[in-house]
Structures are given as C-alpha cells and as structure tokens.
Design an enzyme around this catalytic site. Sequence first.
Site, short mmCIF file in Angstrom:
data_model
loop_
_atom_site.label_atom_id
_atom_site.label_comp_id
_atom_site.label_asym_id
_atom_site.label_seq_id
_atom_site.Cartn_x
_atom_site.Cartn_y
_atom_site.Cartn_z
N TYR A 143 47.33 31.93 45.09
CA TYR A 143 46.15 32.81 44.94
C TYR A 143 45.43 32.52 43.63
CZ TYR A 143 43.37 37.11 44.86
OH TYR A 143 42.33 38.02 44.82
N ASN A 157 41.50 45.10 38.96
CA ASN A 157 42.06 46.04 39.94
C ASN A 157 41.05 47.10 40.35
OD1 ASN A 157 44.39 44.74 38.61
ND2 ASN A 157 45.59 46.16 39.86
N PHE A 203 51.76 54.00 45.33
CA PHE A 203 52.12 55.26 44.67
C PHE A 203 51.61 56.47 45.45
CE2 PHE A 203 52.47 53.41 40.07
CZ PHE A 203 53.67 52.83 40.41
N GLN A 249 54.05 46.96 31.73
CA GLN A 249 52.91 46.06 31.92
C GLN A 249 51.65 46.91 32.13
OE1 GLN A 249 55.49 46.60 33.93
NE2 GLN A 249 55.18 45.86 36.03
N THR A 250 50.53 46.41 31.63
CA THR A 250 49.30 47.20 31.67
C THR A 250 48.30 46.60 32.65
OG1 THR A 250 48.15 46.00 29.90
CG2 THR A 250 49.59 47.84 29.25
N ARG A 251 47.48 47.50 33.21
CA ARG A 251 46.38 47.12 34.08
C ARG A 251 45.23 48.09 33.80
NH1 ARG A 251 49.62 43.72 34.44
NH2 ARG A 251 50.46 42.68 36.31
N ASP A 272 54.55 38.06 36.76
CA ASP A 272 53.71 39.26 36.71
C ASP A 272 53.14 39.39 35.31
OD1 ASP A 272 52.55 41.57 37.62
OD2 ASP A 272 54.30 42.83 37.24
N PRO A 273 51.81 39.36 35.15
CA PRO A 273 51.23 39.42 33.80
C PRO A 273 51.65 40.68 33.06
CG PRO A 273 49.59 38.76 35.41
CD PRO A 273 50.79 39.19 36.19
#
Length: 310
Positions: A142, A171, A186, A204-206, A267-268
């Site tokens: 991807y 996102n 969720f 991890q942040t988004r 996973d970032p």
Amino acid sequence: MVTGGAGFLGSHLCARLRRDGDRVLCLDDLSSGRREHLLRFDGDDDFSFLARDVREPLVDLPDVDRIYHLACPGAWSAWQQDPIGTLRTCFLGTLHALELAARGGARLLLASTAEVYGDPEVHPQPEAYRGAVDPLGPRACYDEGKRVAETLCATFRRCHGVDARVARIFNTYGPRMAAEGVIDAFVRRCLDDRALTVFGEGEQTRTFCFVDDMVEGLIRLMAHPEDPGPINLGHPEEITIVELAHAVKRATASFLIVERAPARTDDPSRRCPEVSRARERLGWSPRVGLDEGLRRTVEAYRTDAPGREG
C-alpha cells in the site's frame, strides 16, 4: 467521475458533488465499497453507477471533465489478504485513470495517503518530506503503491500535460466509515459491549479528520485554478490510540476495559500532518473537533444499519 465511489469517503464525496449540482459517474468494483452506500441516489438521473475494476483499461468510458481517483483498498486486512492485488490497483488503476484524463483533457485528483511518509523521522510531516518507508515490509504494497501512484501523476503531467493533483489523506472517520479502521473498531466494540483492543502500548499517535471536512478539502483542491502541489489533508491535533479509546468510550457512554495486543509490524509511532499549505493555498482547515465528530459518528452507527455494517 469518482472511482471507488461506493466506499466510505467516495460515497460522501458523491453526495456532496450531487448537492453541488454536478452530474456524477460512480465507478466501483464493490470489492470493498458497498452498493447500499449509494441507495440515496436511486432515481437520480444525474447519478450513474458502473460496476467496474479500475485495474482493467477504461478505454470504453465516456469523456469526463473531472476524475476523483479514490479506488483502492484502505484496510490493513485487505493489504494482507491480497498484497499483489493492492499493488495492481495502485499502479494499474491510477495508470488507467490517468490515460482517461489524458484522452479527454480531464483534471484528475489522486487520493494518496499519509502512508507515503512511512514511519516518519520528521514531525509533523510537511509535503516536502520524502518519507521513511520500508519497501520490503508488510505495509509496502500500500505504502509504495501509493508512492508510485504519485509518481505516475507527476510523470503524466510532465509527458502529457495532464492536470493531476495529489491529496495526501490522513486518518478520516465518520458515518459509513470503512470497517477495520481504528475508530470503526472502537465504536463497534463499545456498542457491542466488547473490550477495546489497542496494538502495542497504544502510545502511537494519529490525527483524525471528520469526513465532511475531508470532502471539503478534496473539493477545494480539485477546484483550485492551478495545481498547488501535493497537499496534506488531515486534522493537525495529535492523539494517542489509548486516548482515542477513552474518547470513544465517552462518546458511547461505555465503561469497557482497554486490552493490549502485540504491536503490528512497521506501524508508525507518530503521524501528524503539517497543514499550512492547505490553509494558505486552499483556504482549508478542519472545523469539526474530535468529540463532536465522534458524537455524530456514534449517532449514525446507532440509527443507520448500513452504517453499522461499514
């Protein structure tokens, strides 16, 4: 034309385009999009749907003046189940859409992704950052697929003069969102009284942009009189996945526990868009905050059965 128009973002974009008075051709093979997302257009003479795989040439389609190219699986499970198919969609689908644009003189907007930045070493990520992507990892089908799609757009611009624009989408969430996104997972778990699962420590942040704001950004990028270059579209407020889990619990009035699962490969650890280019060149910035967006999303999940199904 909207490729991938039966998907989450695509169906919202189709609805906005029709509200704005545009005639819309929606193209989707329904591998991840859903026909019920388009039921609102039944009987609309200015909306047409064509079940079609963009990996096949589009030589028989009528000329259009604008192409929103959104067709591509966006879920982790889809990448893992059919990584070669994901690569083919990214490359061949974009190639065929660009060939159609070149033939008819259409303007094209590619829905690229924040995944082109990989696990970033620069934070927040500006459009000039070239990314840190593992071309051999499980996400590469991807990540690298979208990177080569951007290369195709730049090459068609240089070689054929195609007006091809690139939106790097971070996102996005809202009603009818794609299954297996983190907010979708969720919300489903809260409404079904199941514990919430985070991968790794959940630190991890988004960032999360409500779908109406994202559609507005796409519309503005397509309408801009000149190509402003790749544009990050996303909400600039960063949140950890654990914090997101608790925000969804508040929105659903849930008291479920949060469980941990093994971290996903590649996973970032952090991801957040630098959006000054979008503000300066498009006059765009997101308006819907996370709490309000989650409230509207949860309400849709509770009242709209197709939305609950993704």
